[in-house]
Scaffold this motif. Sequence first.
Motif, short mmCIF file in Angstrom:
data_model
loop_
_atom_site.label_atom_id
_atom_site.label_comp_id
_atom_site.label_asym_id
_atom_site.label_seq_id
_atom_site.Cartn_x
_atom_site.Cartn_y
_atom_site.Cartn_z
N ILE A 35 0.85 -1.13 0.06
CA ILE A 35 0.16 0.13 0.09
C ILE A 35 0.78 1.30 0.04
O ILE A 35 1.79 1.41 0.90
CB ILE A 35 -0.97 -0.01 1.29
CG1 ILE A 35 -1.94 -1.28 1.12
CG2 ILE A 35 -1.81 1.18 1.28
CD1 ILE A 35 -2.79 -1.20 0.20
N ASN A 36 0.61 2.02 -0.91
CA ASN A 36 1.31 3.45 -1.04
C ASN A 36 0.64 4.72 -0.59
O ASN A 36 0.92 5.55 -0.22
CB ASN A 36 1.63 3.68 -2.23
CG ASN A 36 2.97 2.48 -2.67
OD1 ASN A 36 3.70 2.34 -1.71
ND2 ASN A 36 2.88 1.97 -4.01
N MET A 37 -0.76 4.53 -0.88
CA MET A 37 -1.72 5.96 -0.64
C MET A 37 -2.87 5.26 0.30
O MET A 37 -3.08 4.23 0.43
CB MET A 37 -2.22 6.15 -1.93
CG MET A 37 -1.08 6.74 -2.90
SD MET A 37 -1.95 7.38 -4.47
CE MET A 37 -2.61 8.89 -3.81
N PHE A 38 -3.19 6.19 1.09
CA PHE A 38 -4.45 6.19 2.00
C PHE A 38 -5.74 5.57 1.24
O PHE A 38 -6.28 4.85 1.75
CB PHE A 38 -4.76 7.56 2.55
CG PHE A 38 -5.96 7.38 3.77
CD1 PHE A 38 -5.70 6.78 5.03
CD2 PHE A 38 -7.20 7.88 3.35
CE1 PHE A 38 -6.71 6.57 5.75
CE2 PHE A 38 -8.27 7.72 4.27
CZ PHE A 38 -7.73 7.13 5.35
N GLU A 39 -6.24 5.96 -0.02
CA GLU A 39 -7.00 5.55 -0.58
C GLU A 39 -7.01 4.05 -0.89
O GLU A 39 -7.94 3.39 -0.74
CB GLU A 39 -7.44 6.29 -1.94
CG GLU A 39 -7.79 7.71 -1.81
CD GLU A 39 -6.65 8.59 -1.34
OE1 GLU A 39 -5.36 8.37 -1.42
OE2 GLU A 39 -6.86 9.67 -0.85
N GLU A 40 -5.88 3.50 -1.22
CA GLU A 40 -5.62 2.33 -1.21
C GLU A 40 -5.86 1.41 0.08
O GLU A 40 -6.51 0.42 -0.05
CB GLU A 40 -4.24 1.85 -1.81
CG GLU A 40 -3.86 2.34 -3.22
CD GLU A 40 -2.45 2.22 -3.41
OE1 GLU A 40 -1.62 2.22 -2.46
OE2 GLU A 40 -1.99 2.03 -4.81
#
Length: 124
Positions: A35-40
């Motif tokens: 995971i790299n982004m909060f939305e992910e």
Amino acid sequence: MRQQMHYFVTSMEEYIMVEVIELSWSILRKKLQSINMFEELVSLHNDYLDVIMEKCFIAKSEKSGLLLTLNQMFGFVLKFHQLVKEFGPAIVTDYQAKIEVKSISASFAEYSLFLYKVVKKLAY
């Protein structure tokens, strides 16, 4: 009947704890590493919850009949528990209690057979 109900409840508990929660948690932890982004993260978490709900038969799906069957079976367990609590040892001698136990037992057996057939089909 008590043994059958106990077996049913402990089997469901074991299935949910081991096959659903632990396995899903393990998969989630592996996926969290990428995971790299909060939305992910939010999307992954929502997918995780959806999987758990589906495997616990509480998601809205074509398996809603299975949920109704499970709810009914747990209802029989609770009714039997209430009878035992209410009558105590007299449950084996009280006429009304014996009639209710017989009715619960027959219904539980009928639903158990149905559940067995459904699960057998799902397994194949």
